[in-house]
Design an enzyme around this catalytic site. Sequence first.
Site, PDB file in Angstrom:
ATOM      1  N   ARG A  35       0.821  -1.228   0.000  1.00  0.00           N
ATOM      2  CA  ARG A  35       0.000   0.000   0.000  1.00  0.00           C
ATOM      3  C   ARG A  35       0.852   1.276   0.000  1.00  0.00           C
ATOM      4  O   ARG A  35       0.451   2.288   0.570  1.00  0.00           O
ATOM      5  CB  ARG A  35      -0.969   0.021   1.189  1.00  0.00           C
ATOM      6  CG  ARG A  35      -2.034  -1.057   1.153  1.00  0.00           C
ATOM      7  CD  ARG A  35      -3.038  -0.771   0.047  1.00  0.00           C
ATOM      8  NE  ARG A  35      -4.092  -1.761   0.008  1.00  0.00           N
ATOM      9  CZ  ARG A  35      -5.277  -1.601   0.585  1.00  0.00           C
ATOM     10  NH1 ARG A  35      -5.548  -0.492   1.224  1.00  0.00           N
ATOM     11  NH2 ARG A  35      -6.174  -2.539   0.491  1.00  0.00           N
ATOM     12  N   ARG A  39      -3.078   6.567   0.396  1.00  0.00           N
ATOM     13  CA  ARG A  39      -3.492   7.755   1.147  1.00  0.00           C
ATOM     14  C   ARG A  39      -2.450   8.360   2.073  1.00  0.00           C
ATOM     15  O   ARG A  39      -2.660   9.464   2.578  1.00  0.00           O
ATOM     16  CB  ARG A  39      -4.778   7.448   1.922  1.00  0.00           C
ATOM     17  CG  ARG A  39      -5.988   7.469   1.000  1.00  0.00           C
ATOM     18  CD  ARG A  39      -7.207   6.977   1.714  1.00  0.00           C
ATOM     19  NE  ARG A  39      -7.017   5.595   2.132  1.00  0.00           N
ATOM     20  CZ  ARG A  39      -7.869   4.927   2.915  1.00  0.00           C
ATOM     21  NH1 ARG A  39      -8.930   5.529   3.386  1.00  0.00           N
ATOM     22  NH2 ARG A  39      -7.637   3.677   3.230  1.00  0.00           N
ATOM     23  N   ARG A  48      -6.554  11.926  -6.281  1.00  0.00           N
ATOM     24  CA  ARG A  48      -7.782  11.169  -6.057  1.00  0.00           C
ATOM     25  C   ARG A  48      -8.982  12.073  -5.730  1.00  0.00           C
ATOM     26  O   ARG A  48     -10.128  11.650  -5.874  1.00  0.00           O
ATOM     27  CB  ARG A  48      -7.571  10.146  -4.945  1.00  0.00           C
ATOM     28  CG  ARG A  48      -6.923   8.817  -5.376  1.00  0.00           C
ATOM     29  CD  ARG A  48      -7.864   8.002  -6.256  1.00  0.00           C
ATOM     30  NE  ARG A  48      -9.229   8.089  -5.770  1.00  0.00           N
ATOM     31  CZ  ARG A  48      -9.688   7.500  -4.673  1.00  0.00           C
ATOM     32  NH1 ARG A  48      -8.909   6.719  -3.976  1.00  0.00           N
ATOM     33  NH2 ARG A  48     -10.924   7.670  -4.295  1.00  0.00           N
ATOM     34  N   ASP A  84      -6.512  -2.559  -7.762  1.00  0.00           N
ATOM     35  CA  ASP A  84      -7.128  -3.148  -6.577  1.00  0.00           C
ATOM     36  C   ASP A  84      -7.452  -4.591  -6.898  1.00  0.00           C
ATOM     37  O   ASP A  84      -7.588  -4.960  -8.070  1.00  0.00           O
ATOM     38  CB  ASP A  84      -8.405  -2.396  -6.175  1.00  0.00           C
ATOM     39  CG  ASP A  84      -8.867  -2.817  -4.782  1.00  0.00           C
ATOM     40  OD1 ASP A  84      -8.345  -2.277  -3.797  1.00  0.00           O
ATOM     41  OD2 ASP A  84      -9.710  -3.724  -4.684  1.00  0.00           O
ATOM     42  N   TYR A 160     -15.312 -11.182  -0.634  1.00  0.00           N
ATOM     43  CA  TYR A 160     -16.007  -9.951  -1.024  1.00  0.00           C
ATOM     44  C   TYR A 160     -17.247 -10.266  -1.848  1.00  0.00           C
ATOM     45  O   TYR A 160     -18.308  -9.654  -1.672  1.00  0.00           O
ATOM     46  CB  TYR A 160     -15.080  -9.023  -1.814  1.00  0.00           C
ATOM     47  CG  TYR A 160     -14.036  -8.367  -0.934  1.00  0.00           C
ATOM     48  CD1 TYR A 160     -14.382  -7.336  -0.076  1.00  0.00           C
ATOM     49  CD2 TYR A 160     -12.715  -8.790  -0.947  1.00  0.00           C
ATOM     50  CE1 TYR A 160     -13.433  -6.742   0.750  1.00  0.00           C
ATOM     51  CE2 TYR A 160     -11.768  -8.214  -0.124  1.00  0.00           C
ATOM     52  CZ  TYR A 160     -12.131  -7.188   0.724  1.00  0.00           C
ATOM     53  OH  TYR A 160     -11.207  -6.616   1.538  1.00  0.00           O
TER      54      TYR A 160
HETATM   55  O1  1CP Z   1       0.433   0.558  -3.124  1.00  0.00           O
HETATM   56  C1  1CP Z   1      -0.303  -0.443  -3.287  1.00  0.00           C
HETATM   57  O2  1CP Z   1      -0.265  -1.419  -2.503  1.00  0.00           O
HETATM   58  C2  1CP Z   1      -1.099  -0.525  -4.581  1.00  0.00           C
HETATM   59  C3  1CP Z   1      -2.466  -0.485  -4.562  1.00  0.00           C
HETATM   60  C4  1CP Z   1      -3.432  -1.446  -3.886  1.00  0.00           C
HETATM   61  C5  1CP Z   1      -3.338  -2.803  -3.558  1.00  0.00           C
HETATM   62  C6  1CP Z   1      -2.144  -3.710  -3.666  1.00  0.00           C
HETATM   63  C7  1CP Z   1      -4.741  -1.038  -3.581  1.00  0.00           C
HETATM   64  C8  1CP Z   1      -5.276   0.316  -3.788  1.00  0.00           C
HETATM   65  N1  1CP Z   1      -5.448  -2.122  -3.148  1.00  0.00           N
HETATM   66  C9  1CP Z   1      -4.610  -3.205  -3.103  1.00  0.00           C
HETATM   67  C10 1CP Z   1      -4.935  -4.583  -2.738  1.00  0.00           C
HETATM   68  C11 1CP Z   1      -6.117  -4.825  -1.893  1.00  0.00           C
HETATM   69  N2  1CP Z   1      -7.360  -4.273  -1.977  1.00  0.00           N
HETATM   70  C12 1CP Z   1      -6.152  -5.810  -0.893  1.00  0.00           C
HETATM   71  C13 1CP Z   1      -4.994  -6.694  -0.561  1.00  0.00           C
HETATM   72  C14 1CP Z   1      -3.993  -5.979   0.269  1.00  0.00           C
HETATM   73  C15 1CP Z   1      -4.289  -5.812   1.723  1.00  0.00           C
HETATM   74  O3  1CP Z   1      -4.527  -6.828   2.400  1.00  0.00           O
HETATM   75  O4  1CP Z   1      -4.257  -4.671   2.184  1.00  0.00           O
HETATM   76  C16 1CP Z   1      -7.420  -5.824  -0.321  1.00  0.00           C
HETATM   77  C17 1CP Z   1      -7.930  -6.699   0.792  1.00  0.00           C
HETATM   78  C18 1CP Z   1      -8.188  -4.834  -1.022  1.00  0.00           C
HETATM   79  C19 1CP Z   1      -9.603  -4.517  -0.807  1.00  0.00           C
HETATM   80  C20 1CP Z   1      -9.748  -3.091  -0.455  1.00  0.00           C
HETATM   81  N3  1CP Z   1      -9.686  -2.080  -1.369  1.00  0.00           N
HETATM   82  C21 1CP Z   1      -9.882  -2.531   0.832  1.00  0.00           C
HETATM   83  C22 1CP Z   1      -9.954  -3.313   2.156  1.00  0.00           C
HETATM   84  C23 1CP Z   1     -11.357  -3.408   2.648  1.00  0.00           C
HETATM   85  C24 1CP Z   1     -11.493  -4.404   3.783  1.00  0.00           C
HETATM   86  O5  1CP Z   1     -12.061  -5.492   3.539  1.00  0.00           O
HETATM   87  O6  1CP Z   1     -11.024  -4.111   4.896  1.00  0.00           O
HETATM   88  C25 1CP Z   1      -9.932  -1.143   0.669  1.00  0.00           C
HETATM   89  C26 1CP Z   1     -10.108  -0.107   1.729  1.00  0.00           C
HETATM   90  C27 1CP Z   1      -9.808  -0.875  -0.733  1.00  0.00           C
HETATM   91  C28 1CP Z   1      -9.737   0.442  -1.415  1.00  0.00           C
HETATM   92  C29 1CP Z   1      -8.372   0.805  -1.863  1.00  0.00           C
HETATM   93  N4  1CP Z   1      -7.548   0.037  -2.670  1.00  0.00           N
HETATM   94  C30 1CP Z   1      -6.397   0.722  -2.935  1.00  0.00           C
HETATM   95  C31 1CP Z   1      -6.478   1.994  -2.295  1.00  0.00           C
HETATM   96  C32 1CP Z   1      -5.445   3.076  -2.390  1.00  0.00           C
HETATM   97  C33 1CP Z   1      -7.716   2.024  -1.632  1.00  0.00           C
HETATM   98  C34 1CP Z   1      -8.271   3.165  -0.834  1.00  0.00           C
HETATM   99  C35 1CP Z   1      -9.080   3.993  -1.745  1.00  0.00           C
HETATM  100  C36 1CP Z   1      -9.025   5.419  -1.363  1.00  0.00           C
HETATM  101  O7  1CP Z   1      -8.016   6.105  -1.639  1.00  0.00           O
HETATM  102  O8  1CP Z   1     -10.048   5.852  -0.799  1.00  0.00           O
END
Ligand code: 1CP
Length: 352
Positions: A35, A39, A48, A84, A160
């Site tokens: 990540r 943010r 964003r 994502d 999901y």
């Molecule tokens: O820098 C990076 O890692 C690249 C971007 C990235 C990755 C690898 C994003 C952007 N998402 C992910 C993978 C991801 N998405 C995972 C696996 C990684 C982990 O375990 O953290 C998972 C579970 C998700 C699902 C997801 N997408 C969540 C989690 C929700 C939950 O179940 O708790 C969330 C909050 C998102 C949104 C998201 N994805 C990525 C970003 C930057 C965001 C936030 C969006 C925003 O800016 O509001």
Amino acid sequence: MTPPTLPIVRDEHQPALAIAAAGRQLPTPPVWFMRQAGRSLPEYRALRAEHAMLDACFDADLITEITMQPVRRHNVDAAILFSDIVVPLKAIGVDLDIVPGRGPVVAAPVRTRADVDRLRDLEAEDVAPVLEAIGAIRGQLRPDQALIGFAGAPFTLASYLIEGGPSRTYTHTKALMYGDPELWHALLDRLAHISGRYLELQVAAGAQLVQLFDSWAGALNRPDYVDLVQPHSRTALGYATSVPRIHFGVGTGELLEEIGAAGATCVGIDFRVDMRDAVRRVGGTYAVQGNLDPALLFAPWPAIEQRVRAIVDAGRGARGHVFNLGHGVLPETDPDVLTRVVELVHSLEGAA
Ligand code: 1CP
């Protein structure tokens, strides 16, 4: 335990992070942060503010820019594609959105055979902007910096789809998994081919290694993971055997050996596991990645420095070590602390 298939690594042409993740100890561990694109960066928040998350994930210019932001700022050894885990599902027509502050939300949860049958194969044109961005990112990275492609593992994607959104208990997921194993396996098999194909397409476009995120697999015990989940993750990782493969899940301390045996070359270690234990358990067979607690980045620098050094020391005992956090960067993290961690890791030279 099936030994992993290690790719043939020609050192001169491979970035350090790909070499380490393939199972080779380097004098200085390469470093990136899960990540890292997100943010914690003001430049990300500014971009964003003008684009919805999923719109950004299907725009080649935005993908390229957001992917490169942390690389420019922190001098990490790898970019991870800004995307994502639900992007390939959206790309095959699943009605879902990524809701700010919540995460992926699916309009019609997948719970029947007919729902599973609607999940079609992923084709290159479905993710054309992503593949275009990979070429552009490779053009901007230095040769010593790697591009990591990624996908969600079948279990985490299924959670999901079945729950309809983020869950803490996975009640519908587990009800289906235990109650209708035939439908469960059909769903996970579909998802394994979608995830696997997505990895394969990213590699063909220029990703030099991949990470499979089974973020929520830690909700399972070992026998259930082995019977009901691991075969499908193995199918997905089987699409990317030409490159090193990192396999990670949160809270998977009970499953480290099995996470590796699913076809990884590098096992992601979350922050609940002592790195020395992880190295003892799986470091003889696989490279390891991890495992600084993301919350530790809020502590005074001397505490951070001590833990970073301890993790690097422990990692030297493994077949290869990629320095990382034990889960994603928290949004409130001071980005300057991340930059400082990269500088510290890069300064720590040891014997290879
Ligand atoms: O820098 C990076 O890692 C690249 C971007 C990235 C990755 C690898 C994003 C952007 N998402 C992910 C993978 C991801 N998405 C995972 C696996 C990684 C982990 O375990 O953290 C998972 C579970 C998700 C699902 C997801 N997408 C969540 C989690 C929700 C939950 O179940 O708790 C969330 C909050 C998102 C949104 C998201 N994805 C990525 C970003 C930057 C965001 C936030 C969006 C925003 O800016 O509001």
